[in-house]
Design a protein around this motif. Structure first.
Motif, PDB file in Angstrom:
ATOM      1  N   GLY A   1      55.262   1.868  32.734  1.00  0.00           N
ATOM      2  CA  GLY A   1      55.418   0.677  31.909  1.00  0.00           C
ATOM      3  C   GLY A   1      56.741  -0.020  32.107  1.00  0.00           C
ATOM      4  N   GLY A   2      57.826   0.762  32.211  1.00  0.00           N
ATOM      5  CA  GLY A   2      59.142   0.144  32.379  1.00  0.00           C
ATOM      6  C   GLY A   2      59.235  -0.667  33.651  1.00  0.00           C
ATOM      7  N   ARG A   3      58.675  -0.156  34.739  1.00  0.00           N
ATOM      8  CA  ARG A   3      58.705  -0.866  36.014  1.00  0.00           C
ATOM      9  C   ARG A   3      57.915  -2.160  35.943  1.00  0.00           C
ATOM     10  NH1 ARG A   3      61.301  -2.421  40.459  1.00  0.00           N
ATOM     11  NH2 ARG A   3      60.080  -2.294  42.355  1.00  0.00           N
ATOM     12  N   ILE A   4      56.742  -2.133  35.298  1.00  0.00           N
ATOM     13  CA  ILE A   4      55.929  -3.351  35.149  1.00  0.00           C
ATOM     14  C   ILE A   4      56.693  -4.395  34.334  1.00  0.00           C
ATOM     15  CG2 ILE A   4      53.824  -4.278  34.112  1.00  0.00           C
ATOM     16  CD1 ILE A   4      52.492  -1.579  34.786  1.00  0.00           C
ATOM     17  N   GLY A   5      57.300  -3.951  33.239  1.00  0.00           N
ATOM     18  CA  GLY A   5      58.068  -4.879  32.407  1.00  0.00           C
ATOM     19  C   GLY A   5      59.233  -5.499  33.157  1.00  0.00           C
ATOM     20  N   ARG A   6      59.939  -4.695  33.982  1.00  0.00           N
ATOM     21  CA  ARG A   6      61.067  -5.234  34.747  1.00  0.00           C
ATOM     22  C   ARG A   6      60.605  -6.266  35.759  1.00  0.00           C
ATOM     23  NH1 ARG A   6      63.080   0.073  34.696  1.00  0.00           N
ATOM     24  NH2 ARG A   6      62.271   0.477  36.784  1.00  0.00           N
ATOM     25  N   LEU A   7      59.524  -5.957  36.484  1.00  0.00           N
ATOM     26  CA  LEU A   7      59.011  -6.916  37.461  1.00  0.00           C
ATOM     27  C   LEU A   7      58.619  -8.223  36.783  1.00  0.00           C
ATOM     28  CD1 LEU A   7      56.801  -4.704  39.811  1.00  0.00           C
ATOM     29  CD2 LEU A   7      58.816  -6.001  40.473  1.00  0.00           C
ATOM     30  N   ARG A   8      57.988  -8.113  35.626  1.00  0.00           N
ATOM     31  CA  ARG A   8      57.561  -9.314  34.910  1.00  0.00           C
ATOM     32  C   ARG A   8      58.763 -10.156  34.475  1.00  0.00           C
ATOM     33  NH1 ARG A   8      57.368 -10.440  29.888  1.00  0.00           N
ATOM     34  NH2 ARG A   8      57.658  -8.292  29.164  1.00  0.00           N
ATOM     35  N   ARG A   9      59.797  -9.488  33.933  1.00  0.00           N
ATOM     36  CA  ARG A   9      60.976 -10.231  33.475  1.00  0.00           C
ATOM     37  C   ARG A   9      61.746 -10.831  34.642  1.00  0.00           C
ATOM     38  NH1 ARG A   9      61.155  -5.742  30.020  1.00  0.00           N
ATOM     39  NH2 ARG A   9      62.688  -4.711  31.354  1.00  0.00           N
ATOM     40  N   GLN A  10      61.838 -10.094  35.746  1.00  0.00           N
ATOM     41  CA  GLN A  10      62.558 -10.595  36.915  1.00  0.00           C
ATOM     42  C   GLN A  10      61.946 -11.883  37.440  1.00  0.00           C
ATOM     43  OE1 GLN A  10      62.566  -7.364  39.690  1.00  0.00           O
ATOM     44  NE2 GLN A  10      64.013  -6.127  38.522  1.00  0.00           N
TER      45      GLN A  10
END
Length: 463
Positions: A7-16
């Protein structure tokens, strides 16, 4: 696949990529609330959904593998290693269970602990022998870099635009950089004899940038590029800094992101990533190619997270000769202590015994994971007689799975167990009872000493 915590990786990609949860959820065919639960690791992700998300971002499914839980476990273990929990008898297994079953509660506990540490720092009467507490702003910036995987596409784009303008106007980068500053901002660049301890100063009244004339060439160039970042990428930096809480963090964040811009300008992403691949991450050769120092190149290597042009997921640590950690970042999965010195068996410390030489180590953490680590100690100081020197060691490494991509693995038998050096995060949270270099007992153990036997370490004989 059900156990992946991504989940953390998906959230980071989305925010980036400045994508809202609603837009991503619509694109992959789920509700926004369900995506929110996935990003917080409160819902399992199926294989078809994982493939959809990977396809949306243009990455391989394996690239979504996230080490957030591993970092959470490490931070929790370090927290429970504090003297304040000396009587709690919390075991490593219980810490892992907490991180896996209740990650949100675990993070809230960490936040409370960090606030407790920060309040302790402000206490007026502290015993002389009490250790120095960390600064909340530096801790927040460390988390900020980790949350963004140390990759900031908007700053990369700004640096690439300016580098293209510089390269089109001059064959020599240093000359082009000076010319760009003058032509675009009217800023005059001069080398000057500055007061001791001052490397750069910007005179706004005269619009003059003064650089100390006793700095190494790569340091001088970096400082010029850093100043240019503050001027030319101010909007991009400001937008990112807006994510940080009030206090000292925004000012520190601006400085860190201007340094990121400087590295991106001196070592442009595309050419640098290809050179890393072609030279097999040979830091000295890359430094010669881009006119950068060992530390600058090593740090830039950790930022290669552009989708479709990824570098090796690396960790980086910088420590001084007293063991104080001043830089820490990990994409490899290895945990680096937040508040205290790391394991003395780690080669980032033994590198001080052979300065300027690259030291190689196959490191194994208590959880069984192996890492290929290099380290090099070096000194910083002005180019003048009798200048005081500062001594540092840089550690860089990756999972053992990527070791062959680094030139430093040549001639090393990665499968030879005799080459492995067992290391830990810190004595308070390391379960290795047989280690003769323990400085402290494990947090969840008690003494049981035999007066007739003297082990190498008195902490090796415990309950």
């Amino acid at each position: 696949m059900e156990e992946l915590q991504i989940g953390g990786r998906i959230g980071r990609l989305r925010r980036q990529r400045a994508i809202s949860q609603a837009d991503l959820a619509t694109s992959i065919g789920i509700s926004g609330s369900y995506l929110n639960l996935i990003e917080h690791n409160r819902r399992k992700i199926t294989v078809p959904l994982l493939l959809k998300i990977a396809g949306y971002f243009g990455v391989e499914p394996g690239e979504l593998a996230d080490s957030d839980e591993g970092r959470l476990v490490g931070d929790l273990m370090e927290m429970f290693g504090d003297d304040v929990f000396a009587d709690s008898d919390v075991t490593n297994i219980e810490v892992r269970d907490l991180a896996h079953a209740n990650p949100m509660a675990a993070r809230a506990m960490l936040q409370l602990y960090r606030r407790f540490r920060a309040e302790g720092q402000a206490a007026p009467a502290r015993a002389e022998d009490e250790p120095e507490h960390f600064h909340l702003a530096t801790d927040r910036i460390s988390d900020f870099l980790q949350e963004h995987a140390n990759y900031f596409p908007t700053i990369e784009e700004a640096a690439e635009r300016i580098r293209a303008d510089i390269d089109s106007s001059a064959d020599d980068f240093a000359y082009g950089l000076r010319t760009y500053l003058f032509n675009v901002f009217g800023t005059e660049l001069r080398l000057a004899s500055l007061p001791q301890g001052i490397a750069r100063t910007y005179d706004r009244t005269r619009n003059q940038l003064l650089i100390s004339d006793i700095l190494p060439a790569e340091s001088a160039t970096f400082l010029i590029a850093h100043q240019l970042g503050q001027m030319a990428a101010n909007a991009e930096i400001g937008a990112l800094v807006a994510e940080l809480p009030e206090g000292d963090a925004p000012a520190l964040g601006r400085n860190v992101l201007a340094a990121y811009f400087a590295a991106a300008l001196i070592m442009p992403y595309g050419p640098f990533q290809r050179a890393c691949r072609d030279y097999r991450y040979d830091i000295e050769r890359l430094g010669r190619r881009f006119g950068a120092s060992f530390e600058q190149v090593a740090h830039r290597m950790t930022t290669l997270q552009r989708p479709g042009a990824l570098g090796i997921p690396l960790h980086l640590i910088r420590t001084d000769i007293a063991g104080n950690i001043s830089k820490r970042f990990s994409l490899s999965g290895i945990h680096i202590p937040r508040h205290s010195g790391a394991c003395p068996r780690w080669n980032v410390y033994s590198a001080f015994l052979s300065p300027e030489r690259v030291n190689v180590q196959i490191s194994q953490m208590p959880d069984g994971e192996r890492y290929f680590c290099i380290a090099r100690a070096f000194s910083k100081g002005d180019h003048r007689y009798n200048a005081p020197l500062r001594h540092f060691s840089i550690g860089l490494g990756c999972s053992i799975l990527h070791a062959r991509e680094l030139i430093y693995s040549d001639g090393i038998d990665l499968n030879n167990t005799a080459q492995i050096v067992p290391i830990g995060v810190g004595c308070r949270i390391c379960p290795r009872m047989e280690c003769g270099q323990r400085a402290h007992p494990p947090a969840d153990h008690r003494f049981r000493l035999d007066d007739a036997v003297r082990p190498e370490s008195i902490y090796g004989k415990m309950m």
